[in-house]
Scaffold this motif. Structure first.
Motif, PDB file in Angstrom:
ATOM      1  N   LEU A 154       3.549  -6.773  12.519  1.00 18.18           N
ATOM      2  CA  LEU A 154       5.002  -6.773  12.650  1.00 18.18           C
ATOM      3  C   LEU A 154       5.677  -5.732  11.761  1.00 18.18           C
ATOM      4  O   LEU A 154       6.846  -5.417  11.970  1.00 18.18           O
ATOM      5  CB  LEU A 154       5.559  -8.163  12.308  1.00 18.18           C
ATOM      6  CG  LEU A 154       5.008  -9.330  13.138  1.00 18.18           C
ATOM      7  CD1 LEU A 154       5.670 -10.639  12.713  1.00 18.18           C
ATOM      8  CD2 LEU A 154       5.210  -9.088  14.623  1.00 18.18           C
ATOM      9  N   MET A 155       4.939  -5.195  10.793  1.00 15.92           N
ATOM     10  CA  MET A 155       5.513  -4.217   9.879  1.00 15.92           C
ATOM     11  C   MET A 155       5.205  -2.781  10.277  1.00 15.92           C
ATOM     12  O   MET A 155       6.008  -1.880  10.036  1.00 15.92           O
ATOM     13  CB  MET A 155       4.991  -4.463   8.459  1.00 15.92           C
ATOM     14  CG  MET A 155       5.227  -5.876   7.952  1.00 15.92           C
ATOM     15  SD  MET A 155       6.970  -6.279   7.782  1.00 15.92           S
ATOM     16  CE  MET A 155       7.359  -5.420   6.263  1.00 15.92           C
ATOM     17  N   ALA A 156       4.044  -2.552  10.893  1.00 17.84           N
ATOM     18  CA  ALA A 156       3.612  -1.180  11.157  1.00 17.84           C
ATOM     19  C   ALA A 156       3.492  -0.832  12.633  1.00 17.84           C
ATOM     20  O   ALA A 156       3.470   0.350  12.982  1.00 17.84           O
ATOM     21  CB  ALA A 156       2.272  -0.924  10.469  1.00 17.84           C
ATOM     22  N   ASP A 157       3.401  -1.822  13.498  1.00 19.18           N
ATOM     23  CA  ASP A 157       3.270  -1.525  14.926  1.00 19.18           C
ATOM     24  C   ASP A 157       4.505  -0.757  15.415  1.00 19.18           C
ATOM     25  O   ASP A 157       5.642  -1.182  15.169  1.00 19.18           O
ATOM     26  CB  ASP A 157       3.122  -2.827  15.719  1.00 19.18           C
ATOM     27  CG  ASP A 157       2.839  -2.567  17.191  1.00 19.18           C
ATOM     28  OD1 ASP A 157       1.665  -2.421  17.552  1.00 19.18           O
ATOM     29  OD2 ASP A 157       3.814  -2.500  17.972  1.00 19.18           O
ATOM     30  N   THR A 204      13.465  -4.166   4.602  1.00 21.69           N
ATOM     31  CA  THR A 204      13.144  -3.977   3.187  1.00 21.69           C
ATOM     32  C   THR A 204      11.995  -2.987   3.012  1.00 21.69           C
ATOM     33  O   THR A 204      12.046  -2.108   2.142  1.00 21.69           O
ATOM     34  CB  THR A 204      12.758  -5.327   2.549  1.00 21.69           C
ATOM     35  OG1 THR A 204      13.838  -6.247   2.695  1.00 21.69           O
ATOM     36  CG2 THR A 204      12.442  -5.150   1.072  1.00 21.69           C
ATOM     37  N   LYS A 205      10.981  -3.101   3.857  1.00 26.83           N
ATOM     38  CA  LYS A 205       9.844  -2.192   3.754  1.00 26.83           C
ATOM     39  C   LYS A 205      10.245  -0.775   4.133  1.00 26.83           C
ATOM     40  O   LYS A 205       9.852   0.204   3.480  1.00 26.83           O
ATOM     41  CB  LYS A 205       8.711  -2.651   4.664  1.00 26.83           C
ATOM     42  CG  LYS A 205       7.488  -1.736   4.582  1.00 26.83           C
ATOM     43  CD  LYS A 205       6.355  -2.210   5.479  1.00 26.83           C
ATOM     44  CE  LYS A 205       5.166  -1.266   5.375  1.00 26.83           C
ATOM     45  NZ  LYS A 205       4.045  -1.667   6.247  1.00 26.83           N
ATOM     46  N   THR A 206      11.073  -0.628   5.160  1.00 29.11           N
ATOM     47  CA  THR A 206      11.516   0.700   5.591  1.00 29.11           C
ATOM     48  C   THR A 206      12.344   1.378   4.508  1.00 29.11           C
ATOM     49  O   THR A 206      12.188   2.569   4.230  1.00 29.11           O
ATOM     50  CB  THR A 206      12.350   0.597   6.880  1.00 29.11           C
ATOM     51  OG1 THR A 206      11.556  -0.026   7.893  1.00 29.11           O
ATOM     52  CG2 THR A 206      12.790   1.966   7.360  1.00 29.11           C
ATOM     53  N   ALA A 207      13.231   0.609   3.866  1.00 26.23           N
ATOM     54  CA  ALA A 207      14.076   1.160   2.811  1.00 26.23           C
ATOM     55  C   ALA A 207      13.242   1.578   1.603  1.00 26.23           C
ATOM     56  O   ALA A 207      13.515   2.595   0.964  1.00 26.23           O
ATOM     57  CB  ALA A 207      15.120   0.133   2.402  1.00 26.23           C
ATOM     58  N   ALA A 208      12.204   0.802   1.297  1.00 27.36           N
ATOM     59  CA  ALA A 208      11.351   1.120   0.141  1.00 27.36           C
ATOM     60  C   ALA A 208      10.495   2.356   0.397  1.00 27.36           C
ATOM     61  O   ALA A 208      10.147   3.087  -0.530  1.00 27.36           O
ATOM     62  CB  ALA A 208      10.459  -0.069  -0.182  1.00 27.36           C
ATOM     63  N   ALA A 209      10.161   2.599   1.668  1.00 23.38           N
ATOM     64  CA  ALA A 209       9.296   3.737   1.998  1.00 23.38           C
ATOM     65  C   ALA A 209      10.044   5.059   1.992  1.00 23.38           C
ATOM     66  O   ALA A 209       9.453   6.123   1.813  1.00 23.38           O
ATOM     67  CB  ALA A 209       8.652   3.515   3.363  1.00 23.38           C
ATOM     68  N   LYS A 210      11.357   5.034   2.189  1.00 23.85           N
ATOM     69  CA  LYS A 210      12.136   6.270   2.244  1.00 23.85           C
ATOM     70  C   LYS A 210      12.454   6.765   0.834  1.00 23.85           C
ATOM     71  O   LYS A 210      12.881   5.991  -0.022  1.00 23.85           O
ATOM     72  CB  LYS A 210      13.440   6.035   3.004  1.00 23.85           C
ATOM     73  CG  LYS A 210      13.253   5.819   4.500  1.00 23.85           C
ATOM     74  CD  LYS A 210      14.598   5.655   5.181  1.00 23.85           C
ATOM     75  CE  LYS A 210      14.428   5.477   6.681  1.00 23.85           C
ATOM     76  NZ  LYS A 210      15.734   5.303   7.368  1.00 23.85           N
ATOM     77  N   PRO A 211      12.255   8.086   0.547  1.00 24.92           N
ATOM     78  CA  PRO A 211      12.621   8.618  -0.768  1.00 24.92           C
ATOM     79  C   PRO A 211      14.128   8.665  -0.915  1.00 24.92           C
ATOM     80  O   PRO A 211      14.853   8.900   0.051  1.00 24.92           O
ATOM     81  CB  PRO A 211      12.009  10.032  -0.761  1.00 24.92           C
ATOM     82  CG  PRO A 211      11.945  10.390   0.690  1.00 24.92           C
ATOM     83  CD  PRO A 211      11.674   9.108   1.427  1.00 24.92           C
ATOM     84  N   SER A 212      14.610   8.415  -2.100  1.00 24.12           N
ATOM     85  CA  SER A 212      16.053   8.424  -2.329  1.00 24.12           C
ATOM     86  C   SER A 212      16.586   9.843  -2.284  1.00 24.12           C
ATOM     87  O   SER A 212      15.880  10.813  -2.545  1.00 24.12           O
ATOM     88  CB  SER A 212      16.376   7.784  -3.675  1.00 24.12           C
ATOM     89  OG  SER A 212      15.780   8.536  -4.723  1.00 24.12           O
ATOM     90  N   ALA A 213      17.862   9.996  -1.986  1.00 28.22           N
ATOM     91  CA  ALA A 213      18.493  11.317  -1.884  1.00 28.22           C
ATOM     92  C   ALA A 213      18.516  12.029  -3.228  1.00 28.22           C
ATOM     93  O   ALA A 213      18.373  13.239  -3.315  1.00 28.22           O
ATOM     94  CB  ALA A 213      19.918  11.155  -1.337  1.00 28.22           C
ATOM     95  N   SER A 214      18.691  11.256  -4.312  1.00 25.19           N
ATOM     96  CA  SER A 214      18.746  11.862  -5.646  1.00 25.19           C
ATOM     97  C   SER A 214      17.407  12.477  -6.023  1.00 25.19           C
ATOM     98  O   SER A 214      17.350  13.557  -6.612  1.00 25.19           O
ATOM     99  CB  SER A 214      19.139  10.809  -6.680  1.00 25.19           C
ATOM    100  OG  SER A 214      18.208   9.737  -6.662  1.00 25.19           O
TER     101      SER A 214
END
Length: 239
Positions: A154-157, A204-214
């Motif tokens: 459910l997280m990666a498919d 939550t997982k998607t947000a954690a995987a993305k690098p922050s803009a700063s």
């Protein structure tokens, strides 16, 4: 006064004799007898065909029409409105595709509701999809379980991780592929709560995987600064 007590005593004795005898009077007519004398049925027991029928046309034969199904167009008190799409016929996916348009009717869950959504997921879904929603539940167990193939992650498919709420509800309600229906185990509201929980975990997982803009800007600035300094040093050395 003495005669009054004698009459009262005789009257009470007669009442006692009438009440305690074995003669039972029956009423000639009863208004709505089905309500006055309920018919007890064992759970999951097949009704007596000589008394009950599921064929509405046989009502005139002295049988009681009973299907154990809710009256059409009604819902349980406190439950959500029914899903607008019925189960597709074999080989058809019209309603499955159309279910993408259905939004989750429940507002954002509170912390307590989210905890209940997690509990419902663990009880009903984790055995296949895993406690971490990674498809590695006890029935798969890294290939060592009884399932011949791994359940959906459910997280990666690529399909399930982006599946709309309505389509996910369709799958839970009617089943999809090897997954059976859970409509009889969990209520409409509970299904939507589970979907809220799944979507929250995916977000939550998607947000954690993305690098922050700063971080991204800082890295570029550092490279530019280093590059500029190197160029300046080189120019000065040449002169």
């Amino acid at each position: 006064m003495k005669k009054f007590f004698e009459i009262t005593f005789i009257f009470l004795v007669e009442i006692f004799l009438i009440v305690c005898n074995d003669v039972r009077c029956k009423t000639g007519r009863v208004y709505m007898p089905d309500m006055a004398y309920s018919r007890a049925l064992e759970t999951y027991a097949k009704p007596d065909s000589t008394k009950f029928t599921t064929d509405f046309s046989k009502l005139g034969e002295g049988k009681i029409y009973y299907t154990a199904n809710p009256v059409a167009g009604t819902i349980a008190r406190g439950d959500e409105m029914p899903f607008p799409y019925s189960m597709d016929k074999p080989g058809d996916s019209t309603n499955y595709v159309a279910s993408k348009q259905v939004l989750n009717p429940l507002p954002a869950l509170t912390d307590v509701q989210m905890k209940e959504g997690e509990r419902l997921y663990l009880v009903n879904c984790a055995i296949c999809h895993g406690m971490k929603l990674d498809g590695n539940g006890p029935l798969w167990k890294d290939g060592g379980g009884p399932f011949p193939s791994a359940p959906k992650n459910l997280m990666a498919d690529p399909v399930v991780s982006k599946m709309p709420d309505g389509q996910m509800f369709y799958s839970i309600t009617y089943g999809k592929n090897a997954m059976g229906s859970y409509a009889s185990q969990i209520t409409t509201r509970q299904r939507w709560m589970i979907i809220h929980y799944i979507k929250t975990q995916q977000t939550t997982k998607t947000a954690a995987a993305k690098p922050s803009a700063s971080d991204s800007t800082g890295g570029k600035a550092k490279t530019d600064s280093t590059g500029a300094k190197a160029k300046t040093d080189s120019t000065a050395k040449t002169k």
